[in-house]
Design an enzyme around this catalytic site. Structure first.
Site, PDB file in Angstrom:
ATOM      1  N   LYS A 169      38.340  29.283  52.830  1.00  0.00           N
ATOM      2  CA  LYS A 169      40.144  29.047  53.585  1.00  0.00           C
ATOM      3  C   LYS A 169      39.426  28.073  54.752  1.00  0.00           C
ATOM      4  O   LYS A 169      40.473  27.855  55.899  1.00  0.00           O
ATOM      5  CB  LYS A 169      40.785  30.342  53.857  1.00  0.00           C
ATOM      6  CG  LYS A 169      41.056  30.774  52.823  1.00  0.00           C
ATOM      7  CD  LYS A 169      41.906  32.377  52.934  1.00  0.00           C
ATOM      8  CE  LYS A 169      42.459  32.598  53.916  1.00  0.00           C
ATOM      9  NZ  LYS A 169      42.155  34.740  53.973  1.00  0.00           N
ATOM     10  N   LYS A 181      38.304  29.843  57.044  1.00  0.00           N
ATOM     11  CA  LYS A 181      39.609  30.416  58.400  1.00  0.00           C
ATOM     12  C   LYS A 181      38.126  30.837  59.176  1.00  0.00           C
ATOM     13  O   LYS A 181      37.304  31.775  58.428  1.00  0.00           O
ATOM     14  CB  LYS A 181      40.506  31.344  57.464  1.00  0.00           C
ATOM     15  CG  LYS A 181      41.074  32.545  58.872  1.00  0.00           C
ATOM     16  CD  LYS A 181      42.548  33.135  58.264  1.00  0.00           C
ATOM     17  CE  LYS A 181      43.311  33.562  59.310  1.00  0.00           C
ATOM     18  NZ  LYS A 181      44.567  33.497  58.765  1.00  0.00           N
TER      19      LYS A 181
HETATM   20  N1  C2G Z   1      51.531  38.117  59.555  1.00  0.00           N
HETATM   21  C1  C2G Z   1      52.374  38.228  59.738  1.00  0.00           C
HETATM   22  N2  C2G Z   1      52.759  38.141  61.671  1.00  0.00           N
HETATM   23  C2  C2G Z   1      51.724  38.104  62.327  1.00  0.00           C
HETATM   24  C3  C2G Z   1      50.815  37.373  61.359  1.00  0.00           C
HETATM   25  C4  C2G Z   1      50.345  37.963  60.126  1.00  0.00           C
HETATM   26  O1  C2G Z   1      53.713  38.761  59.729  1.00  0.00           O
HETATM   27  N3  C2G Z   1      51.873  37.303  63.591  1.00  0.00           N
HETATM   28  C5  C2G Z   1      51.405  38.304  57.635  1.00  0.00           C
HETATM   29  C6  C2G Z   1      50.985  36.698  57.538  1.00  0.00           C
HETATM   30  O2  C2G Z   1      52.328  36.341  57.013  1.00  0.00           O
HETATM   31  C7  C2G Z   1      49.547  37.848  56.574  1.00  0.00           C
HETATM   32  C8  C2G Z   1      49.790  38.411  56.529  1.00  0.00           C
HETATM   33  O3  C2G Z   1      50.484  39.083  57.563  1.00  0.00           O
HETATM   34  O4  C2G Z   1      50.755  38.101  54.744  1.00  0.00           O
HETATM   35  C9  C2G Z   1      48.100  38.851  56.495  1.00  0.00           C
HETATM   36  O5  C2G Z   1      47.993  37.830  57.852  1.00  0.00           O
HETATM   37  P1  C2G Z   1      46.304  36.808  57.410  1.00  0.00           P
HETATM   38  O6  C2G Z   1      44.934  38.050  58.077  1.00  0.00           O
HETATM   39  O7  C2G Z   1      46.628  35.389  58.659  1.00  0.00           O
HETATM   40  O8  C2G Z   1      46.237  36.221  56.264  1.00  0.00           O
HETATM   41  P2  C2G Z   1      45.737  34.581  56.254  1.00  0.00           P
HETATM   42  O9  C2G Z   1      44.572  34.716  56.779  1.00  0.00           O
HETATM   43  O10 C2G Z   1      46.796  34.046  55.726  1.00  0.00           O
HETATM   44  O11 C2G Z   1      45.225  35.117  54.154  1.00  0.00           O
HETATM   45  O12 C2G Z   1      45.340  34.465  49.485  1.00  0.00           O
HETATM   46  C10 C2G Z   1      46.773  35.055  51.194  1.00  0.00           C
HETATM   47  C11 C2G Z   1      46.007  34.795  52.509  1.00  0.00           C
HETATM   48  O13 C2G Z   1      43.808  35.810  51.809  1.00  0.00           O
HETATM   49  C12 C2G Z   1      46.732  34.526  53.624  1.00  0.00           C
END
Ligand code: C2G
Length: 129
Positions: free
Chosen positions: A44, A46
């Site tokens: 990803k 990330k």
């Molecule tokens: N989130 C949120 N508000 C934030 C930060 C994050 O609602 N201020 C939500 C994101 O939208 C996501 C969840 O928390 O639905 C997890 O965020 P991340 O850990 O950043 O997830 P991500 O790296 O986007 O991974 O297959 C999908 C991916 O694994 C998603």
């Protein structure tokens, strides 16, 4: 009694993650959270501070979370949904539209993100001390 699933990295678990999971739990009776492995986060592109073993243990111990699974790749979602009889797939709305293909398996929801908090922001804010 509906089963909900969501996917994420959940690095440096914060209030934005918690509020999303709490809102999702209110939609049904069982909340499954798939946590991205370190290897998948590399795919990803990330970067994470906290290793998978700790990220999944934290999420597993969040009161509103009923079950955690590992997220190894982009392709597993449809299988997970069928395997766990999921009724609702939901993500924060930064993903809006990205997973609409899952509508043939279950309801797909995108919820508003919590403003003004993110792991990235926490890292930059930390530098200001
Ligand atoms: N989130 C949120 N508000 C934030 C930060 C994050 O609602 N201020 C939500 C994101 O939208 C996501 C969840 O928390 O639905 C997890 O965020 P991340 O850990 O950043 O997830 P991500 O790296 O986007 O991974 O297959 C999908 C991916 O694994 C998603």
């Amino acid at each position: 009694d509906k089963t909900i699933i969501t996917y994420g990295t959940f690095d440096m678990f914060h209030i934005g993650h918690l509020k999303l999971l709490q809102r999702l739990k209110k939609l049904g009776t069982k909340l499954i959270v798939a946590v991205s492995t370190d290897e998948f986060n590399t795919i990803k592109r990330k970067k994470t501070l906290i290793p998978f073993e700790q990220r999944i243990l934290i999420v597993e111990n969040i009161k509103c979370v009923d079950m955690v699974i590992a997220e190894h790749n982009w392709e597993q979602k449809a299988n997970d949904i069928v395997k766990h009889n999921v009724d609702i797939f939901a993500m924060g709305d930064d993903w809006r539209g990205e997973f609409d293909f899952l509508k043939e398996y279950c309801e797909v929801l995108y919820l508003p993100r919590t403003q003004n908090i993110s792991s990235t922001k926490m890292k930059t804010d930390l530098h200001e001390f």
